[in-house]
Design a protein around this motif. Sequence first.
Motif, mmCIF file in Angstrom:
data_model
loop_
_atom_site.group_PDB
_atom_site.id
_atom_site.type_symbol
_atom_site.label_atom_id
_atom_site.label_comp_id
_atom_site.label_asym_id
_atom_site.label_seq_id
_atom_site.Cartn_x
_atom_site.Cartn_y
_atom_site.Cartn_z
ATOM 1 N N VAL A 161 0.590 -1.135 0.098
ATOM 2 C CA VAL A 161 0.086 -0.377 -0.063
ATOM 3 C C VAL A 161 0.387 1.113 -0.255
ATOM 4 C CG1 VAL A 161 -1.561 1.223 1.111
ATOM 5 C CG2 VAL A 161 -1.693 -1.166 1.120
ATOM 6 N N GLU A 164 1.708 1.534 -3.243
ATOM 7 C CA GLU A 164 1.449 2.721 -4.371
ATOM 8 C C GLU A 164 0.526 4.151 -3.921
ATOM 9 O OE1 GLU A 164 -2.409 -0.550 -3.355
ATOM 10 O OE2 GLU A 164 -1.710 -1.640 -4.676
ATOM 11 N N LYS A 165 0.751 3.730 -2.714
ATOM 12 C CA LYS A 165 1.384 5.582 -2.466
ATOM 13 C C LYS A 165 1.664 6.923 -3.325
ATOM 14 C CE LYS A 165 -1.631 5.380 2.130
ATOM 15 N NZ LYS A 165 -1.740 5.985 3.048
ATOM 16 N N GLY A 169 3.343 -0.329 -8.270
ATOM 17 C CA GLY A 169 3.090 -1.124 -8.618
ATOM 18 C C GLY A 169 3.609 -2.204 -7.581
#
Length: 495
Positions: A161, A164-165, A169
């Motif tokens: 996560v 992703e921020k 990916g």
Amino acid sequence: MATVKKPSPPAPSEPKTLSGLPLPASYGPGDLAARGWTYEQALGDPGSFPFTRGPHATMYRGKPWTMRMFAGFGTPDDTNQRFKFLLASGQTGLSTAFDMPTLMGYDPEHPRSLGEVGREGVSVASLADMTRLFGDIPLDQVSTSMTINAPAAVLLALYIVVAEKQGVGPDKLRGTLQNDMLKEFIAQKEWISPIRGHMRIIRDMLVWCTKHMPLWNTISISGYHIREAGATGVQELAFTLADGIGYLQLGKDAGIPIDEFAPRLSFFWDVHNDFFEEIAKFRAGRRMWAKIVRDRFGATNPRSWILRTHAQTAGVSLMAQQPLNNVVRTTMQALAAVLGGTQSLHTNSFDETYALPTEAQLARRTQQVILEESGVAAVADPLGGSYFVETLTDQVEAAAWAYIEKIDAMGGIVRAVEEGYPQREIAKAAYDFQRQVDTGERGIVGVNKYVSPEDGDGIPTLKIEEHVERDQIARNKAWKAARDGELVLKAMAGF
């Protein structure tokens, strides 16, 4: 008057390796010829099956090993600053140590966390913590290793996560998750559920990561903690490869083609004081793994056959007495790892016997001096063909196979662990070693030989202040209070 005959001193025992393998005074061609030794079968060229001489044809001439210093203490912000310092100092990969509450899946405010928050690693209990830990570090450019096992699925999810921020990916992430629960039950003893429950979680992670994280090592099969618990080098090799067989079988039973996940398994080895036995261990391990993956599991991709290696110098070998001697020990161990063909290396700091390491520049410079000044990185497997090294490599391999065959006969590594077999063997080896030290049969400089009053007084050590725990508890409570309680309950009900 009759004279009293003084008893003769005991005859010196024949030297042996730390694993108990006998050491004749010299070696020659006959030692290899007696076993029908041939270059093609036992060695092959570097980068070729069975990879005894190394996983790559040019080894460090083509790419130096990764210098990955273990780091983690205090709050995520503390460790983030250490990460940035290490990267700026020439480190080429991050390796994250977590504190005991994180390793056991406890929040910092849990009663069992008292006194442990941020002490032996960094405290991470939330996505907010993980975000702070890797703040301003581009995760698509840095390889990250995380030494986490029982709650590994949670920490990996948080890392994904955070990436992703950053717009990165899962398919772009490079690094390693230790995620080795077999060695936890064998040696380190940090588990949350019974062994078969943990193995099911690892199976599901292996399936998901194989599909979505092609550059990520889902499991780092760890001999390091097995060795630190008291195993010999042969036992470390045997039990670690047996764990590897267990994970290969896990992936196969889950229906994943062997060549889709075997190339992303990696290994983590201890490097102890027995210089030549450690070199032989690395070489024998690569040869054994190549045979296991190709011949036992039917892998056809040569990348699947390669044992991919990270190593760390032996923390258990560091002594509080005359601590500067630890610099010599660590240098010797690091050189053995390089001569053995490791692909990644951490060198311990001389003060780690007292506390978490301080700035640790000398530990980094040890690797850099070996790489830049010693000349050993210029030639692949410079000890290849040595009568002694090749004989010892064969002996280490044969002794390790004997353990693996016994584990196979018991029904595999999970069953062997449930019956306590590796645990008993390690406990006996640890007892035997300590008895040898206590009786003086095995010498340790500064401990039972060449003893002097010198000790560690005056050596500055890292101190974790009390406010670290208080601040982390307050921060985590505030984070929980700000969550949507209804969504939390709904999410938990799904498990």
